[in-house]
Design an enzyme around this catalytic site. Structure first.
Site, PDB file in Angstrom:
ATOM      1  N   GLU A  71       0.547  -1.490   0.156  1.00  0.00           N
ATOM      2  CA  GLU A  71      -0.074  -0.074   0.043  1.00  0.00           C
ATOM      3  C   GLU A  71       0.989   0.899  -0.303  1.00  0.00           C
ATOM      4  O   GLU A  71       0.188   2.140  -0.280  1.00  0.00           O
ATOM      5  CB  GLU A  71      -0.655  -0.172   1.483  1.00  0.00           C
ATOM      6  CG  GLU A  71      -1.566  -1.119   2.006  1.00  0.00           C
ATOM      7  CD  GLU A  71      -3.231  -0.960   0.222  1.00  0.00           C
ATOM      8  OE1 GLU A  71      -3.113  -0.749  -0.719  1.00  0.00           O
ATOM      9  OE2 GLU A  71      -3.540  -1.638   0.635  1.00  0.00           O
ATOM     10  N   HIS A  90      -2.785   3.284   7.866  1.00  0.00           N
ATOM     11  CA  HIS A  90      -3.863   2.971   6.999  1.00  0.00           C
ATOM     12  C   HIS A  90      -4.806   0.629   7.881  1.00  0.00           C
ATOM     13  O   HIS A  90      -3.801   0.433   8.051  1.00  0.00           O
ATOM     14  CB  HIS A  90      -3.210   2.255   5.836  1.00  0.00           C
ATOM     15  CG  HIS A  90      -4.590   1.030   4.522  1.00  0.00           C
ATOM     16  ND1 HIS A  90      -5.759   1.370   4.673  1.00  0.00           N
ATOM     17  CD2 HIS A  90      -4.334  -0.074   3.903  1.00  0.00           C
ATOM     18  CE1 HIS A  90      -6.215   0.318   4.349  1.00  0.00           C
ATOM     19  NE2 HIS A  90      -5.805  -0.268   4.090  1.00  0.00           N
ATOM     20  N   HIS A  92      -7.128  -1.868   8.838  1.00  0.00           N
ATOM     21  CA  HIS A  92      -8.518  -2.739   8.167  1.00  0.00           C
ATOM     22  C   HIS A  92      -9.641  -2.525   9.070  1.00  0.00           C
ATOM     23  O   HIS A  92     -10.291  -3.671   9.263  1.00  0.00           O
ATOM     24  CB  HIS A  92      -8.708  -4.284   7.631  1.00  0.00           C
ATOM     25  CG  HIS A  92      -7.560  -3.762   6.046  1.00  0.00           C
ATOM     26  ND1 HIS A  92      -6.545  -4.857   6.215  1.00  0.00           N
ATOM     27  CD2 HIS A  92      -6.962  -2.791   5.755  1.00  0.00           C
ATOM     28  CE1 HIS A  92      -5.543  -4.381   4.919  1.00  0.00           C
ATOM     29  NE2 HIS A  92      -6.281  -3.446   4.510  1.00  0.00           N
ATOM     30  N   TYR A 117     -15.365  16.370  17.139  1.00  0.00           N
ATOM     31  CA  TYR A 117     -14.745  15.433  17.139  1.00  0.00           C
ATOM     32  C   TYR A 117     -14.269  14.893  16.132  1.00  0.00           C
ATOM     33  O   TYR A 117     -12.781  14.488  15.530  1.00  0.00           O
ATOM     34  CB  TYR A 117     -14.196  14.524  18.053  1.00  0.00           C
ATOM     35  CG  TYR A 117     -14.036  15.187  19.633  1.00  0.00           C
ATOM     36  CD1 TYR A 117     -12.999  15.706  19.819  1.00  0.00           C
ATOM     37  CD2 TYR A 117     -15.140  14.997  20.333  1.00  0.00           C
ATOM     38  CE1 TYR A 117     -12.711  16.252  21.330  1.00  0.00           C
ATOM     39  CE2 TYR A 117     -15.341  15.372  21.308  1.00  0.00           C
ATOM     40  CZ  TYR A 117     -13.713  16.449  22.246  1.00  0.00           C
ATOM     41  OH  TYR A 117     -13.129  17.374  23.778  1.00  0.00           O
ATOM     42  N   HIS A 157     -12.520  -1.864   1.987  1.00  0.00           N
ATOM     43  CA  HIS A 157     -11.514  -2.018   2.290  1.00  0.00           C
ATOM     44  C   HIS A 157     -10.727  -1.695   3.321  1.00  0.00           C
ATOM     45  O   HIS A 157     -10.917  -1.667   4.467  1.00  0.00           O
ATOM     46  CB  HIS A 157     -10.782  -1.269   0.678  1.00  0.00           C
ATOM     47  CG  HIS A 157      -9.397  -1.771   1.608  1.00  0.00           C
ATOM     48  ND1 HIS A 157      -7.817  -1.752   0.539  1.00  0.00           N
ATOM     49  CD2 HIS A 157      -8.570  -2.272   2.089  1.00  0.00           C
ATOM     50  CE1 HIS A 157      -6.354  -2.385   0.644  1.00  0.00           C
ATOM     51  NE2 HIS A 157      -7.031  -2.338   2.078  1.00  0.00           N
TER      52      HIS A 157
END
Length: 212
Positions: A71, A90, A92, A117, A157
């Site tokens: 990635e 990143h 999941h 927030y 994703h």
């Protein structure tokens, strides 16, 4: 071992302890001058070795260390978008990944302004159309989006977020997961969102991205 590398490893352990990095999913990076330190492919964020990170230049060329996460183009795209970016996360994470499978709230943000927030720490978070993990075309699309952002949801994703520090990027990733959980809990019930005026005022006060 540098403080930069140690800080990235500590961030990975923190996110894993929160349950936001199941298995060997997720990847982190930090920029230090002209170098990017990024988690290796298949790394377990709970067990990162500060001296075992991949080292890239700002264009994504692999300089040393193990093979980087596939990635990495997403990371370099966010660094190129904003010179102030110092870290990218990143994940999941379960609720944010679930939200990425649903229609976006708007063209600029998959996530509505449900909480102050979210607006303060993250800001507008567009949904990028599905692409296979590591697809460089998706990274180019992220880099070319014509409005300010610090985060995006990758369809089917999960989230990718940036920050001016590792702490800021981690806080933003946690905030996306929290607001996603709230949205899924609310389901189809009508919820009171922040008005454009309220969201805009928070964005101005805290320097986040919302609106034009």
């Amino acid at each position: 071992m540098s403080d930069v590398r140690a800080g990235l490893a500590a961030a990975g352990a923190h996110l894993a302890a929160l349950g936001l990095s199941p298995g060997s999913s997720g990847n982190l990076s930090v920029r230090d001058g002209g170098l990017l330190y990024i988690t290796p492919t298949g790394a377990d964020l709970s067990r990162l070795d500060p001296d075992g990170l991949s080292v890239l230049d700002r264009d994504g060329t692999h300089l040393e260390g193990p093979r980087p996460s596939k990635e990495f183009p997403l990371h370099t795209a966010l660094y190129r978008r904003d010179a102030a970016t110092r870290a990218v996360v990143h994940l999941h994470s379960r609720h944010a990944a679930a939200l990425s499978c649903l229609p976006p709230w708007s063209g600029r943000s998959a996530v509505p302004p449900l909480t102050p927030y979210f607006v303060m720490r993250v800001g507008q978070t567009p949904l990028l159309p599905y692409a296979p993990p590591g697809d460089p075309g998706q990274a180019k699309e992220l880099e070319r989006l014509p409005f300010p952002l610090r985060a995006a949801l990758l369809q089917n994703h999960g989230p990718v977020v940036s920050g001016v520090s590792v702490r800021a990027a981690v806080d933003a990733a946690v905030e996306i997961e929290e607001v996603s959980a709230l949205l899924l809990a609310l389901g189809d019930r009508p919820a009171r969102l922040l008005t454009e005026e309220e969201a805009g005022e928070l964005a101005r006060r805290y320097g986040s991205c919302w609106g034009e």
